[in-house]
Motif scaffolding. Sequence first.
Motif, PDB file in Angstrom:
ATOM      1  N   LEU A 239       0.833  -1.206   0.000  1.00  0.00           N
ATOM      2  CA  LEU A 239       0.000   0.000   0.000  1.00  0.00           C
ATOM      3  C   LEU A 239       0.865   1.252   0.000  1.00  0.00           C
ATOM      4  O   LEU A 239       0.607   2.200  -0.750  1.00  0.00           O
ATOM      5  N   GLU A 240       1.896   1.250   0.823  1.00  0.00           N
ATOM      6  CA  GLU A 240       2.770   2.420   0.911  1.00  0.00           C
ATOM      7  C   GLU A 240       3.421   2.724  -0.439  1.00  0.00           C
ATOM      8  O   GLU A 240       3.581   3.892  -0.812  1.00  0.00           O
ATOM      9  N   THR A 241       3.783   1.683  -1.177  1.00  0.00           N
ATOM     10  CA  THR A 241       4.430   1.877  -2.473  1.00  0.00           C
ATOM     11  C   THR A 241       3.476   2.492  -3.492  1.00  0.00           C
ATOM     12  O   THR A 241       3.868   3.358  -4.287  1.00  0.00           O
ATOM     13  N   LEU A 242       2.219   2.070  -3.471  1.00  0.00           N
ATOM     14  CA  LEU A 242       1.241   2.569  -4.440  1.00  0.00           C
ATOM     15  C   LEU A 242       0.647   3.909  -4.020  1.00  0.00           C
ATOM     16  O   LEU A 242       0.309   4.743  -4.867  1.00  0.00           O
ATOM     17  N   ASP A 243       0.492   4.104  -2.727  1.00  0.00           N
ATOM     18  CA  ASP A 243      -0.178   5.294  -2.187  1.00  0.00           C
ATOM     19  C   ASP A 243       0.806   6.459  -2.091  1.00  0.00           C
ATOM     20  O   ASP A 243       1.391   6.723  -1.045  1.00  0.00           O
ATOM     21  N   LYS A 244       0.985   7.159  -3.199  1.00  0.00           N
ATOM     22  CA  LYS A 244       2.031   8.178  -3.283  1.00  0.00           C
ATOM     23  C   LYS A 244       1.811   9.351  -2.338  1.00  0.00           C
ATOM     24  O   LYS A 244       2.767   9.937  -1.839  1.00  0.00           O
ATOM     25  N   ASP A 245       0.566   9.725  -2.096  1.00  0.00           N
ATOM     26  CA  ASP A 245       0.322  10.868  -1.203  1.00  0.00           C
ATOM     27  C   ASP A 245       0.114  10.438   0.246  1.00  0.00           C
ATOM     28  O   ASP A 245      -0.161  11.267   1.114  1.00  0.00           O
ATOM     29  N   GLN A 246       0.229   9.120   0.494  1.00  0.00           N
ATOM     30  CA  GLN A 246       0.193   8.571   1.846  1.00  0.00           C
ATOM     31  C   GLN A 246      -1.061   8.964   2.627  1.00  0.00           C
ATOM     32  O   GLN A 246      -1.007   9.265   3.819  1.00  0.00           O
ATOM     33  N   ASP A 247      -2.212   8.909   1.920  1.00  0.00           N
ATOM     34  CA  ASP A 247      -3.478   9.194   2.605  1.00  0.00           C
ATOM     35  C   ASP A 247      -4.226   7.925   2.979  1.00  0.00           C
ATOM     36  O   ASP A 247      -5.361   7.969   3.442  1.00  0.00           O
ATOM     37  N   GLY A 248      -3.579   6.772   2.777  1.00  0.00           N
ATOM     38  CA  GLY A 248      -4.187   5.496   3.143  1.00  0.00           C
ATOM     39  C   GLY A 248      -5.092   4.914   2.080  1.00  0.00           C
ATOM     40  O   GLY A 248      -5.695   3.863   2.300  1.00  0.00           O
ATOM     41  N   ILE A 249      -5.184   5.560   0.923  1.00  0.00           N
ATOM     42  CA  ILE A 249      -6.068   5.115  -0.155  1.00  0.00           C
ATOM     43  C   ILE A 249      -5.301   5.169  -1.479  1.00  0.00           C
ATOM     44  O   ILE A 249      -4.581   6.137  -1.746  1.00  0.00           O
ATOM     45  N   VAL A 250      -5.457   4.124  -2.293  1.00  0.00           N
ATOM     46  CA  VAL A 250      -4.876   4.130  -3.635  1.00  0.00           C
ATOM     47  C   VAL A 250      -5.925   4.683  -4.591  1.00  0.00           C
ATOM     48  O   VAL A 250      -6.973   4.071  -4.798  1.00  0.00           O
ATOM     49  N   SER A 251      -5.648   5.837  -5.153  1.00  0.00           N
ATOM     50  CA  SER A 251      -6.617   6.508  -6.030  1.00  0.00           C
ATOM     51  C   SER A 251      -6.478   6.037  -7.470  1.00  0.00           C
ATOM     52  O   SER A 251      -5.532   5.322  -7.825  1.00  0.00           O
ATOM     53  N   VAL A 252      -7.429   6.442  -8.312  1.00  0.00           N
ATOM     54  CA  VAL A 252      -7.358   6.143  -9.738  1.00  0.00           C
ATOM     55  C   VAL A 252      -6.094   6.750 -10.334  1.00  0.00           C
ATOM     56  O   VAL A 252      -5.412   6.115 -11.150  1.00  0.00           O
ATOM     57  N   ASP A 253      -5.757   7.972  -9.934  1.00  0.00           N
ATOM     58  CA  ASP A 253      -4.540   8.612 -10.441  1.00  0.00           C
ATOM     59  C   ASP A 253      -3.294   7.824 -10.051  1.00  0.00           C
ATOM     60  O   ASP A 253      -2.341   7.724 -10.838  1.00  0.00           O
ATOM     61  N   GLU A 254      -3.297   7.251  -8.865  1.00  0.00           N
ATOM     62  CA  GLU A 254      -2.139   6.464  -8.430  1.00  0.00           C
ATOM     63  C   GLU A 254      -2.074   5.131  -9.161  1.00  0.00           C
ATOM     64  O   GLU A 254      -0.977   4.624  -9.435  1.00  0.00           O
ATOM     65  N   ILE A 255      -3.230   4.565  -9.503  1.00  0.00           N
ATOM     66  CA  ILE A 255      -3.245   3.367 -10.361  1.00  0.00           C
ATOM     67  C   ILE A 255      -2.695   3.721 -11.737  1.00  0.00           C
ATOM     68  O   ILE A 255      -1.896   2.969 -12.322  1.00  0.00           O
ATOM     69  N   GLN A 256      -3.117   4.874 -12.260  1.00  0.00           N
ATOM     70  CA  GLN A 256      -2.624   5.328 -13.564  1.00  0.00           C
ATOM     71  C   GLN A 256      -1.099   5.450 -13.542  1.00  0.00           C
ATOM     72  O   GLN A 256      -0.414   5.029 -14.481  1.00  0.00           O
ATOM     73  N   ARG A 257      -0.588   5.991 -12.468  1.00  0.00           N
ATOM     74  CA  ARG A 257       0.866   6.154 -12.344  1.00  0.00           C
ATOM     75  C   ARG A 257       1.550   4.798 -12.257  1.00  0.00           C
ATOM     76  O   ARG A 257       2.627   4.590 -12.837  1.00  0.00           O
ATOM     77  N   ALA A 258       0.924   3.844 -11.549  1.00  0.00           N
ATOM     78  CA  ALA A 258       1.498   2.504 -11.429  1.00  0.00           C
ATOM     79  C   ALA A 258       1.530   1.791 -12.775  1.00  0.00           C
ATOM     80  O   ALA A 258       2.478   1.056 -13.078  1.00  0.00           O
ATOM     81  N   LEU A 259       0.494   1.992 -13.584  1.00  0.00           N
ATOM     82  CA  LEU A 259       0.468   1.376 -14.913  1.00  0.00           C
ATOM     83  C   LEU A 259       1.649   1.844 -15.740  1.00  0.00           C
ATOM     84  O   LEU A 259       2.233   1.071 -16.509  1.00  0.00           O
TER      85      LEU A 259
END
Length: 319
Positions: A239-259
């Motif tokens: 979660l920490e790796t995907l959750d770039k803004d560290q708000d405890g939630i993986v957003s659509v934008d963060e999924i986009q960045r992971a892709l």
Amino acid sequence: DVLEPLRNTELASVPKSFQPLSSVDSRGKVTTMGQYICSLLHSSMNLKRRQRDHMIDAVLLMGGNIRGGQDYEIGSFFSLEALEAEIKSDEAIAVVPMPGWLLAEGLVATHAGDPIPGWMQYDSGIKEDFTQHPPVVTHVANQPIDPDRIYRVATKISDLTNGQSPPWTEYYKEHPEVLPPKGAYANIQAELMTYFARNLWNRIWDSLSQTLDEECDAPDVQADDSDTAEEVCNPELRLETLDKDQDGIVSVDEIQRALEDIVGLSVDTREKSLAEFVHDFADATGSGKVTLEDIAIFCDEMRGESRQKGTLRSRILME
């Protein structure tokens, strides 16, 4: 260019066996695009069916449903633009029982007529012998065809009764009771987008496993030791790796960045529909958010899947 975001959104790489992709003259021959889309649908629909008796044997789509009429460059990826160009957004398919003899006769019947009605496209498990005239269907699901066997075929139901293939029209008008109800239909675009989303989430997961040097199926962890399994999988660190803004939630934008950053896909910040599908798949709890709870659920699921040989073999169409 309003289509540029779609063109830049990579859904999958195309296996060499389907290259170069082309949908030109889909009413006059089996095209590589038609075969590729049918093969993707075959993998997608079977991925959801755990029992062998419910597996699909073949996918058939009339040539007119592959409508792009384009030649694609060798080595190009399958993009969101290509999907929307080739398949109408409202096209749907369903599973119907079909005797082997009928499958063979009905398919070959689409090769004749003036004009040719559509030329049925099919997945890579179907083989025809074009050295004979008329051609002969020799294989279904990569096995010699059995005329007496009842195959489970996914196709556009209206194409079975609209006269484009006289053998099918005659049979299914005489046996309407075997046709599926409307509620059993699957939208083709949604089916494929969900399939891509599942595979891409798995690729994100696998990349994280390599990066974090963690294995969800570690051999020294017992299957029923859930506390140890969770520690090995390390959902917090994922979660920490995907959750770039560290708000405890993986957003659509963060999924986009992971892709883009983790999987290495071509993406466009103006087009997020693929990321939305991946986000929806990753939302295991259905809460509308991807949280630590969802990651922990996937830790358990991924460990189980890794022990089932062949479960993830459908990825071959993505790599």
